[in-house]
Design an enzyme around this catalytic site. Structure first.
Site, PDB file in Angstrom:
ATOM      1  N   GLY B  52       3.201  -0.742   1.058  1.00 46.36           N
ATOM      2  CA  GLY B  52       2.147  -0.683   2.070  1.00 46.36           C
ATOM      3  C   GLY B  52       1.116   0.307   1.590  1.00 46.36           C
ATOM      4  N   GLU B  53       0.443   0.982   2.507  1.00 44.63           N
ATOM      5  CA  GLU B  53      -0.456   2.064   2.109  1.00 44.63           C
ATOM      6  C   GLU B  53       0.274   3.379   2.358  1.00 44.63           C
ATOM      7  OE1 GLU B  53      -3.297   2.251   0.454  1.00 44.63           O
ATOM      8  OE2 GLU B  53      -3.128   0.080   0.216  1.00 44.63           O
ATOM      9  N   SER B  54       0.488   4.165   1.288  1.00 45.18           N
ATOM     10  CA  SER B  54       1.277   5.388   1.430  1.00 45.18           C
ATOM     11  C   SER B  54       0.599   6.369   2.379  1.00 45.18           C
ATOM     12  CB  SER B  54       1.500   6.026   0.061  1.00 45.18           C
ATOM     13  OG  SER B  54       0.270   6.348  -0.541  1.00 45.18           O
ATOM     14  N   CYS B  84       6.811   0.806  -4.350  1.00 42.92           N
ATOM     15  CA  CYS B  84       5.352   0.981  -4.378  1.00 42.92           C
ATOM     16  C   CYS B  84       4.942   2.167  -3.501  1.00 42.92           C
ATOM     17  CB  CYS B  84       4.665  -0.320  -3.975  1.00 42.92           C
ATOM     18  SG  CYS B  84       2.931  -0.358  -4.398  1.00 42.92           S
ATOM     19  N   ARG B 116      -1.292   7.120  -8.280  1.00 46.12           N
ATOM     20  CA  ARG B 116      -1.630   5.988  -7.411  1.00 46.12           C
ATOM     21  C   ARG B 116      -2.706   5.134  -8.071  1.00 46.12           C
ATOM     22  NH1 ARG B 116      -3.474   7.632  -1.610  1.00 46.12           N
ATOM     23  NH2 ARG B 116      -3.369   5.387  -1.337  1.00 46.12           N
ATOM     24  N   ILE B 145       1.087  -4.843  -7.082  1.00 44.91           N
ATOM     25  CA  ILE B 145      -0.141  -4.935  -6.298  1.00 44.91           C
ATOM     26  C   ILE B 145      -0.754  -3.544  -6.142  1.00 44.91           C
ATOM     27  CG2 ILE B 145      -1.152  -5.689  -4.101  1.00 44.91           C
ATOM     28  CD1 ILE B 145       0.043  -7.978  -5.775  1.00 44.91           C
ATOM     29  N   ARG B 146      -1.931  -3.335  -6.757  1.00 50.37           N
ATOM     30  CA  ARG B 146      -2.559  -2.003  -6.749  1.00 50.37           C
ATOM     31  C   ARG B 146      -1.471  -0.951  -6.992  1.00 50.37           C
ATOM     32  NH1 ARG B 146      -7.629  -0.922  -3.963  1.00 50.37           N
ATOM     33  NH2 ARG B 146      -6.595   0.965  -3.301  1.00 50.37           N
ATOM     34  N   HIS B 181       7.534  -4.879  -6.598  1.00 54.85           N
ATOM     35  CA  HIS B 181       8.019  -5.312  -5.297  1.00 54.85           C
ATOM     36  C   HIS B 181       9.220  -6.246  -5.415  1.00 54.85           C
ATOM     37  CE1 HIS B 181       4.892  -3.357  -3.078  1.00 54.85           C
ATOM     38  NE2 HIS B 181       4.009  -3.803  -3.951  1.00 54.85           N
ATOM     39  N   GLU B 183      11.106  -7.006  -3.104  1.00 56.44           N
ATOM     40  CA  GLU B 183      11.169  -7.797  -1.865  1.00 56.44           C
ATOM     41  C   GLU B 183      10.310  -9.060  -1.955  1.00 56.44           C
ATOM     42  OE1 GLU B 183       9.539  -5.031  -2.337  1.00 56.44           O
ATOM     43  OE2 GLU B 183       7.788  -4.792  -1.014  1.00 56.44           O
TER      44      GLU B 183
END
Lengths: 338, 200
Positions: B52-54, B84, B116, B145-146, B181, B183
């Site tokens: 997600g976004e940390s 991530c 990051r 992803i990013r 990821h 998942e």
């Protein structure tokens, strides 16, 4: 927690299978859409269908905030936004200003990209292939082909399979949502009625999508075939959606969300996350409100947390809002691009 | 067995499905629960911090009063998988590839340095195969992803997989971090690894 029968990987396999169907039919000169061929991929591979569809998964449960400059983007990041959406004017101001609304100034988008760590999205006009190409060249993380801006093409949407950058599109019902996915959208959001501070249209659109998804699950194969013709999408996509019981891509709520309780309501109705347009920076308390909406969205199933969030803002500082019934038919943004 | 997923934001449902599948493959009985408030940590045998976004996960966890009890729970030895954003949360030292050091709420127990957005923006995101020979598994096909990168592995932390000489999978005792990821991959290998740690 919502659980589905299929994993992300299995859903992506389906999209690649569609491409294989294309492989067979292509010789006849039919079908141009759909993903690249998986067998042609040389790993590591960038900008594939799977990579585009994966990006919005990490936005789920979060709030994407509309911003017009670096200051607002910094407030959004500090409040815990998962991404910002850069535009020239907030939807409320677009509505007031009239005239033609276009994509934001690339210089402003670039400044925002250079100043924050979270993803940066930007809006293009519906069907404006070249605004999208410009933003792709700039390197934004996601493009919103948005009804908030004045449509550039009254007949067609952008063929989003051609782009390396993922797209999000608005939808008012399941047919619109699946048409956009068939065009290559990696994410869907309800349209609502942007710039009104009135959540009623977003609620209406989310309820319609959810109801149609439930109905789809009860249909027999021949009925799904008819439904696919009605929706104007491949029957395979309808079958996948029926099996999954949800849209095969991430589905957010947008259009009129102004308070923490509004956001929690949309999550309860089944949204994966929230876009807030004018609701934050057209209020009198943007910092507190941005954080409050983030908290309410991530913990929407805990009313006590939503209450705490709602207490940190003041109703007198919420944007005034517009009654949808006071809008003339030509002022509605949601009917653009169906 | 009870697996708790920090469920504010990100790939929560994807982790839950893969955890259930991993349990089934291993023949373990158990359930997956959401962790949002300190009381949700009760009786949890393993933890997952999703992608997600940390910044978002950190800000919300701190505000909800979860960050401290979560950190204690991990310090006490509860197995945890961070993917991530989750890997960023676990790391002791975090900087951003473009804007440099920023203060963000972290768990900060793993002796690694993470950068990051190491590979760039979404257009530099990619899918690739990662070799999991170090945990006796095959190759998994997954997405970055990013993604961040683990650029320094110190103390008790060990690098378990590399991709083009960049560490993408590391472990320090009960803590597992991946910059990719699992998942969203075609394999439950990493989830099974976590569950076996919890069983041991």
């Amino acid at each position: 927690m919502r659980l589905y029968e299929l994993s992300f990987w299995e859903v992506e396999e389906f999209f690649y299978k569609l491409a294989e169907i294309k492989d067979v039919i292509k010789e006849a000169g039919l079908l141009e859409y759909y993903p690249e061929f998986k067998k042609d991929l040389k790993l590591p591979a960038q900008a594939t269908t799977m990579v585009r569809h994966a990006f919005p998964v990490f936005q789920k449960g979060g709030v994407v905030m509309d911003v017009t400059n670096v200051e607002q983007a910094t407030i959004a990041e500090n409040a815990g936004a998962v991404a910002v959406m850069v535009l020239d004017k907030l939807p409320y101001d677009v509505r007031k200003a009239g005239g033609v609304a276009r994509m934001a100034d690339p210089k402003v988008i670039e400044e925002v990209m250079n100043s924050i760590t979270i993803p940066v999205m930007a809006k293009v006009r519906i069907g404006h292939y070249y605004e999208a190409k410009v933003l792709e060249a700039l390197g934004v993380d996601m493009i919103d082909e948005s009804e908030v801006l004045t449509p550039a093409d009254e007949e067609h949407h952008i063929n989003k399979w051609e782009f390396r950058v993922p797209f999000v599109n608005g939808a008012r019902d399941l047919g619109e949502a699946l048409r956009r996915i068939a065009e290559g959208a990696a994410m869907i959001r309800t349209k609502g009625e942007p710039g009104t501070g009135n959540v009623s249209e977003a609620v209406k659109h989310m309820r319609i999508v959810m109801k149609q998804l439930r109905e789809l699950r009860s249909l027999l194969p021949e009925e799904r075939l008819k439904k696919a013709r009605e929706f104007q999408v491949p029957v395979q996509l309808v079958d996948l959606t029926a099996k999954l019981g949800r849209l095969p891509v991430v589905n957010f709520a947008a259009g009129g969300i102004a308070t923490p309780a509004d956001a929690a309501l949309m999550m309860w109705l089944g949204a994966d996350g929230i876009f807030v347009g004018s609701g934050i920076f057209k209020s009198q308390d943007p910092e507190q409100r941005a954080l409050a909406i983030v908290l309410a969205t991530s913990s929407w199933d805990k009313p006590e947390v939503v209450l705490e969030a709602q207490k940190t803002i003041s109703e007198s500082k919420t944007m005034m809002g517009i009654d949808i019934r006071q809008l003339k038919p030509e002022e509605l943004m949601q009917v653009r691009g169906l | 067995m009870k697996v708790g997923i920090v469920a504010y934001q990100g790939s929560v449902e994807e982790h839950a499905l893969m955890t259930y599948r991993a349990m089934k493959e291993l023949g373990y009985q158990g359930e997956v629960v959401e962790v949002k408030l300190p009381e949700d940590l009760k009786d949890v045998d393993a933890l997952i911090i999703p992608g997600g976004e940390s910044t978002t996960i950190g800000i919300v966890a701190k505000r909800a009063g979860l960050l401290e009890p979560l950190t204690d729970k991990i310090r006490e030895g509860t197995p945890v998988l961070g993917t991530c954003a989750g890997a960023i949360m676990l790391a002791k030292e975090v900087t951003d590839a473009k804007v440099g050091k920023r203060s963000q709420p972290l768990i900060g127990l793993m002796d690694v340095k993470v950068i990051r957005n190491y590979y760039g923006r979404q257009r530099e995101s990619f899918e690739a195969e990662v070799d999991l020979a170090s945990i006796n598994e095959g190759r998994i096909h997954t997405v970055f992803i990013r993604a961040p990168a683990i650029v320094e592995v110190k103390g008790r932390a060990m690098a378990l997989s590399k991709l083009d000489n960049v560490v993408v999978f590391a472990q320090q005792d009960n803590m597992i971090a991946t910059t990719f990821h699992p998942e969203l991959s075609n394999s439950t290998a990493i989830h099974k690894y976590l569950l076996r740690l919890a069983k041991a």
